[in-house]
Design an enzyme around this catalytic site. Structure first.
Site, PDB file in Angstrom:
ATOM      1  N   ARG A 175      78.556  -2.116 -46.799  1.00 26.66           N
ATOM      2  CA  ARG A 175      77.745  -3.212 -45.334  1.00 26.66           C
ATOM      3  C   ARG A 175      76.483  -2.675 -45.488  1.00 26.66           C
ATOM      4  O   ARG A 175      75.955  -3.191 -44.070  1.00 26.66           O
ATOM      5  CB  ARG A 175      78.533  -2.457 -44.597  1.00 26.66           C
ATOM      6  CG  ARG A 175      79.760  -3.479 -44.813  1.00 26.66           C
ATOM      7  CD  ARG A 175      80.627  -4.264 -45.151  1.00 26.66           C
ATOM      8  NE  ARG A 175      81.640  -4.918 -45.565  1.00 26.66           N
ATOM      9  CZ  ARG A 175      82.213  -4.266 -47.000  1.00 26.66           C
ATOM     10  NH1 ARG A 175      81.508  -4.543 -48.023  1.00 26.66           N
ATOM     11  NH2 ARG A 175      83.573  -4.908 -47.103  1.00 26.66           N
ATOM     12  N   SER A 225      84.302  -7.675 -37.882  1.00 30.00           N
ATOM     13  CA  SER A 225      84.700  -5.665 -38.081  1.00 30.00           C
ATOM     14  C   SER A 225      83.884  -5.153 -37.100  1.00 30.00           C
ATOM     15  O   SER A 225      82.622  -5.852 -37.665  1.00 30.00           O
ATOM     16  CB  SER A 225      85.103  -4.914 -39.256  1.00 30.00           C
ATOM     17  OG  SER A 225      86.167  -5.471 -39.737  1.00 30.00           O
ATOM     18  N   GLU A 302      79.135  -1.514 -36.754  1.00 25.18           N
ATOM     19  CA  GLU A 302      78.570  -3.182 -37.654  1.00 25.18           C
ATOM     20  C   GLU A 302      78.148  -4.071 -37.725  1.00 25.18           C
ATOM     21  O   GLU A 302      77.201  -4.899 -37.717  1.00 25.18           O
ATOM     22  CB  GLU A 302      79.979  -3.319 -38.689  1.00 25.18           C
ATOM     23  CG  GLU A 302      79.809  -4.215 -40.087  1.00 25.18           C
ATOM     24  CD  GLU A 302      80.652  -4.678 -41.229  1.00 25.18           C
ATOM     25  OE1 GLU A 302      81.594  -3.748 -41.177  1.00 25.18           O
ATOM     26  OE2 GLU A 302      81.455  -5.055 -41.448  1.00 25.18           O
TER      27      GLU A 302
END
Ligand SMILES: Cc1cc2nc3c(=O)[nH]c(=O)nc-3n(C[C@H](O)[C@H](O)[C@H](O)COP(=O)(O)OP(=O)(O)OC[C@H]3O[C@@H](n4cnc5c(N)ncnc54)[C@H](O)[C@@H]3O)c2cc1C
Length: 308
Positions: A175, A225, A302
């Site tokens: 990510r 998320s 994130e």
């Protein structure tokens, strides 16, 4: 820093008409939170990107690059700078590769490549946002990531250089890439796919979409998320889900104003009405604290916070 109106007036008339003024960030982000963005410049081709970026550079104006806004929390005070909204949407096939505009919907690209007889991306079916956002954040799921498919990309560097780049320039990891915080705009990308079994890929695509509809907030605004999953316990093992720790730490019962932890997924925050950015930030801080206190694990965000 000059004000937005003056900045706009310094643009040639034909470009002025393409810039949107005072656009609510609620409408540009999937969490639907945030105040007004002073100037939003949709980028449909590299020349336009160059002109807008040059403008920001010459006037010392802050810039934020936005794709589909599906991984961003915008502040209620808005953003006084210039939003470069990547909207390049070209798509061409050569053999088993495609050249695609970074502003294309990532999921739309998956569907279109299947129509072209190309497979490979179906694992990511249903991920919201654009191809550019997916590349910069190395979006992925079910053990695969978009970075596996990149051959080459066209970048606009913050100093105004247009540059071709390969996967090594992205530095793909979980990510994350080396490009994310650099102000570099991804304009288009060449991806290598496979001339595989399209029917089978289409079945997998439908399954992934169904799975997401069952587990993710389809009817409520969210940004995916909130925290990254944790590194695997063993060298070749799977990452540990942040959601599992959050659930054990009692996150599913948490809310702040209209920001609430999603009932089916403890790592997702949903906006159940008029959540503000401070509601969301307070809730995320409580979630993080609960996991730190219970497990001694410091979760890492994130979702990107667009400061005013
Ligand atoms: C319901 C839901 C489910 C999700 N599931 C997943 C999942 O399974 N896996 C996953 O990885 N993510 C998931 N996400 C998160 C999100 O969809 C991805 O991170 C997506 O790739 C972000 O793309 P975007 O275009 O919306 O980027 P944005 O949110 O607009 O931007 C994210 C970051 O990328 C930068 N950026 C965007 N476009 C460009 C560009 N062209 N050039 C340079 N920088 C750019 C922005 O500056 C920002 O830092 C989910 C989100 C939601 C709401």
């Amino acid at each position: 820093m000059e004000d937005a109106r003056k900045l706009l007036e310094s643009l040639p008339v034909e470009l002025q008409s393409q810039v949107l003024r005072s656009v609510s960030l609620k409408t540009l982000t999937t969490l639907q939170v945030g105040g007004p963005a002073a100037l939003v410049c949709p980028i449909r081709n590299p020349e336009q990107a160059l002109r807008f970026q040059d403008l920001a550079l010459n006037h010392d104006f802050p810039v934020f690059i936005l794709g589909g806004g599906s991984n961003v929390l915008a502040d209620d005070r808005g953003f006084g700078g210039l939003i470069l909204q990547v909207a390049t949407e070209n798509l061409e096939q050569t053999g088993d590769t495609v050249r695609a505009g970074a502003g294309m919907s990532f999921d739309g690209l998956i569907e279109r490549t299947l129509d072209m007889g190309l497979t490979g991306l179906e694992f990511a079916s249903g991920i919201p946002g654009t191809l550019g956002g997916a590349l910069v954040g190395n979006a992925g799921c079910y053990g695969h990531e978009i970075g596996e498919f990149l051959v080459e990309a066209l970048l606009l560097r913050p100093d105004g250089r247009l540059e071709k780049a390969g996967p090594e320039d992205f530095g793909f990891r979980y990510r994350e890439t080396d490009l994310r915080e650099t102000g570099t705009v991804v304009l288009e990308a060449v991806l290598r796919l496979r001339q595989g079994n399209v029917e089978q890929a289409a079945v997998l695509r439908r399954e992934k979409i169904r799975d997401r509809q069952a587990k993710h907030p389809v009817d409520l605004p969210s940004a995916g998320s909130w925290f990254r999953n944790l590194p695997a316990a063993e060298p070749q093992g799977r990452r540990r889900a942040a959601g599992a720790l959050l659930e054990k730490a009692g996150a599913k019962d948490m809310h702040e104003g209209d920001a609430r932890v999603f009932a089916k997924h403890a790592n997702m925050i949903v906006n159940t009405g008029n959540a503000t950015s401070s509601d969301v930030l307070k809730l995320a801080a409580r979630m993080k604290k609960a996991v730190l206190e219970k497990f001694g694990v410091d979760l890492v965000e994130e979702v990107r916070y667009l400061r005013p």
